[in-house]
Design a protein around this motif. Sequence first.
Motif, PDB file in Angstrom:
ATOM      1  N   MET A   1       0.846  -1.158   0.000  1.00 32.43           N
ATOM      2  CA  MET A   1       0.000   0.000   0.000  1.00 32.43           C
ATOM      3  C   MET A   1       0.892   1.220   0.000  1.00 32.43           C
ATOM      4  N   ALA A   2       0.632   2.144  -0.853  1.00 31.00           N
ATOM      5  CA  ALA A   2       1.521   3.296  -0.976  1.00 31.00           C
ATOM      6  C   ALA A   2       0.743   4.606  -0.905  1.00 31.00           C
ATOM      7  N   LEU A   3      -0.162   4.719   0.042  1.00 31.71           N
ATOM      8  CA  LEU A   3      -0.887   5.972   0.204  1.00 31.71           C
ATOM      9  C   LEU A   3       0.071   7.095   0.555  1.00 31.71           C
ATOM     10  N   ASN A   4      -0.184   8.262   0.031  1.00 29.98           N
ATOM     11  CA  ASN A   4       0.545   9.442   0.450  1.00 29.98           C
ATOM     12  C   ASN A   4       0.025   9.791   1.843  1.00 29.98           C
ATOM     13  N   LEU A   5       0.911   9.922   2.804  1.00 27.95           N
ATOM     14  CA  LEU A   5       0.517  10.065   4.210  1.00 27.95           C
ATOM     15  C   LEU A   5       0.249  11.496   4.646  1.00 27.95           C
ATOM     16  N   VAL A   6       0.498  12.476   3.797  1.00 24.37           N
ATOM     17  CA  VAL A   6       0.372  13.873   4.208  1.00 24.37           C
ATOM     18  C   VAL A   6      -1.038  14.171   4.725  1.00 24.37           C
ATOM     19  N   SER A   7      -2.076  13.751   4.003  1.00 20.90           N
ATOM     20  CA  SER A   7      -3.454  14.018   4.436  1.00 20.90           C
ATOM     21  C   SER A   7      -3.768  13.350   5.760  1.00 20.90           C
ATOM     22  N   ILE A   8      -3.304  12.125   5.950  1.00 20.02           N
ATOM     23  CA  ILE A   8      -3.573  11.409   7.198  1.00 20.02           C
ATOM     24  C   ILE A   8      -2.886  12.094   8.366  1.00 20.02           C
ATOM     25  N   VAL A   9      -1.638  12.514   8.166  1.00 15.69           N
ATOM     26  CA  VAL A   9      -0.901  13.200   9.229  1.00 15.69           C
ATOM     27  C   VAL A   9      -1.529  14.562   9.535  1.00 15.69           C
ATOM     28  N   LYS A  11      -4.704  15.664   8.852  1.00 14.05           N
ATOM     29  CA  LYS A  11      -6.133  15.718   9.170  1.00 14.05           C
ATOM     30  C   LYS A  11      -6.623  14.588  10.061  1.00 14.05           C
ATOM     31  N   GLY A  12      -5.838  13.558  10.241  1.00 14.83           N
ATOM     32  CA  GLY A  12      -6.325  12.375  10.945  1.00 14.83           C
ATOM     33  C   GLY A  12      -6.973  11.430   9.946  1.00 14.83           C
ATOM     34  N   ILE A  13      -7.037  10.172  10.305  1.00 13.17           N
ATOM     35  CA  ILE A  13      -7.478   9.162   9.338  1.00 13.17           C
ATOM     36  C   ILE A  13      -8.938   9.326   8.930  1.00 13.17           C
ATOM     37  N   GLU A  14      -9.830   9.605   9.875  1.00 14.82           N
ATOM     38  CA  GLU A  14     -11.246   9.691   9.506  1.00 14.82           C
ATOM     39  C   GLU A  14     -11.499  10.842   8.545  1.00 14.82           C
ATOM     40  N   GLN A  15     -10.954  12.019   8.830  1.00 13.24           N
ATOM     41  CA  GLN A  15     -11.136  13.166   7.939  1.00 13.24           C
ATOM     42  C   GLN A  15     -10.452  12.919   6.596  1.00 13.24           C
ATOM     43  N   ALA A  16      -9.257  12.374   6.617  1.00 14.69           N
ATOM     44  CA  ALA A  16      -8.546  12.106   5.361  1.00 14.69           C
ATOM     45  C   ALA A  16      -9.315  11.119   4.495  1.00 14.69           C
ATOM     46  N   PHE A  17      -9.885  10.061   5.107  1.00 16.75           N
ATOM     47  CA  PHE A  17     -10.620   9.064   4.343  1.00 16.75           C
ATOM     48  C   PHE A  17     -11.966   9.593   3.854  1.00 16.75           C
ATOM     49  N   TYR A  53      -2.752  19.560  -0.667  1.00 22.77           N
ATOM     50  CA  TYR A  53      -1.836  20.182   0.295  1.00 22.77           C
ATOM     51  C   TYR A  53      -0.801  20.975  -0.493  1.00 22.77           C
ATOM     52  N   THR A  54      -0.077  21.815   0.217  1.00 23.90           N
ATOM     53  CA  THR A  54       0.945  22.647  -0.414  1.00 23.90           C
ATOM     54  C   THR A  54       2.309  22.253   0.124  1.00 23.90           C
ATOM     55  N   ARG A  55       3.223  21.972  -0.774  1.00 23.96           N
ATOM     56  CA  ARG A  55       4.595  21.635  -0.381  1.00 23.96           C
ATOM     57  C   ARG A  55       5.318  22.884   0.097  1.00 23.96           C
ATOM     58  N   SER A  56       6.447  22.684   0.758  1.00 20.75           N
ATOM     59  CA  SER A  56       7.210  23.810   1.300  1.00 20.75           C
ATOM     60  C   SER A  56       7.702  24.763   0.213  1.00 20.75           C
ATOM     61  N   ASN A  57       7.815  24.279  -1.026  1.00 20.03           N
ATOM     62  CA  ASN A  57       8.256  25.153  -2.125  1.00 20.03           C
ATOM     63  C   ASN A  57       7.086  25.892  -2.778  1.00 20.03           C
ATOM     64  N   GLY A  58       5.866  25.727  -2.233  1.00 20.31           N
ATOM     65  CA  GLY A  58       4.690  26.419  -2.745  1.00 20.31           C
ATOM     66  C   GLY A  58       3.889  25.643  -3.767  1.00 20.31           C
ATOM     67  N   GLU A  59       4.390  24.494  -4.205  1.00 23.51           N
ATOM     68  CA  GLU A  59       3.669  23.685  -5.191  1.00 23.51           C
ATOM     69  C   GLU A  59       2.414  23.086  -4.556  1.00 23.51           C
ATOM     70  N   VAL A  64      -3.547  13.126  -4.847  1.00 25.01           N
ATOM     71  CA  VAL A  64      -2.343  12.287  -4.915  1.00 25.01           C
ATOM     72  C   VAL A  64      -2.631  10.791  -4.717  1.00 25.01           C
ATOM     73  N   ASN A  65      -3.731  10.427  -4.048  1.00 26.03           N
ATOM     74  CA  ASN A  65      -3.975   9.013  -3.738  1.00 26.03           C
ATOM     75  C   ASN A  65      -4.909   8.308  -4.717  1.00 26.03           C
ATOM     76  N   ALA A  66      -5.391   8.991  -5.736  1.00 29.43           N
ATOM     77  CA  ALA A  66      -6.279   8.356  -6.714  1.00 29.43           C
ATOM     78  C   ALA A  66      -5.564   7.174  -7.371  1.00 29.43           C
ATOM     79  N   GLY A  67      -6.251   6.054  -7.441  1.00 28.25           N
ATOM     80  CA  GLY A  67      -5.699   4.851  -8.062  1.00 28.25           C
ATOM     81  C   GLY A  67      -5.009   3.899  -7.114  1.00 28.25           C
TER      82      GLY A  67
END
Length: 131
Positions: A1-9, A11-17, A53-59, A64-67
Amino acid sequence: MALNLVSIVNKGIEQAFEELDFALLKTRPIADENGEVQAYRATVVVTADHSNYTRSNGEKVEGVNAGEVLQLTVRNNRMPDVKGMVVGVKLVKPQVHAVYATSAQDSTFATINLSFSAENLLLPDQKGGHQ
């Protein structure tokens, strides 16, 4: 499983899901020593990711987790009868049970793995759980 963890970290798992749309691909029963189904393993795919989410460089990073494909344990003995992909599945009370990393010897990269479970899965035509 390769979910991007930024949303979970962030927002928490329930909100992220809640920001992910899932489709159920298949189920497999988990039985006790007497053959009684206690829970089941579900394979789901993220069909859409409404988070960003926004990366530290502003991107700005979107969807990101689709698929991504996840396997999780559903702590319910009433396994749905799946005859093909079921779109619009909701996870009830998802939990992360373990976070661990794997890496090849002498590698500077690691794959972060998560072990998930949910209390139940709600199929699109059900209001309180599967019948």
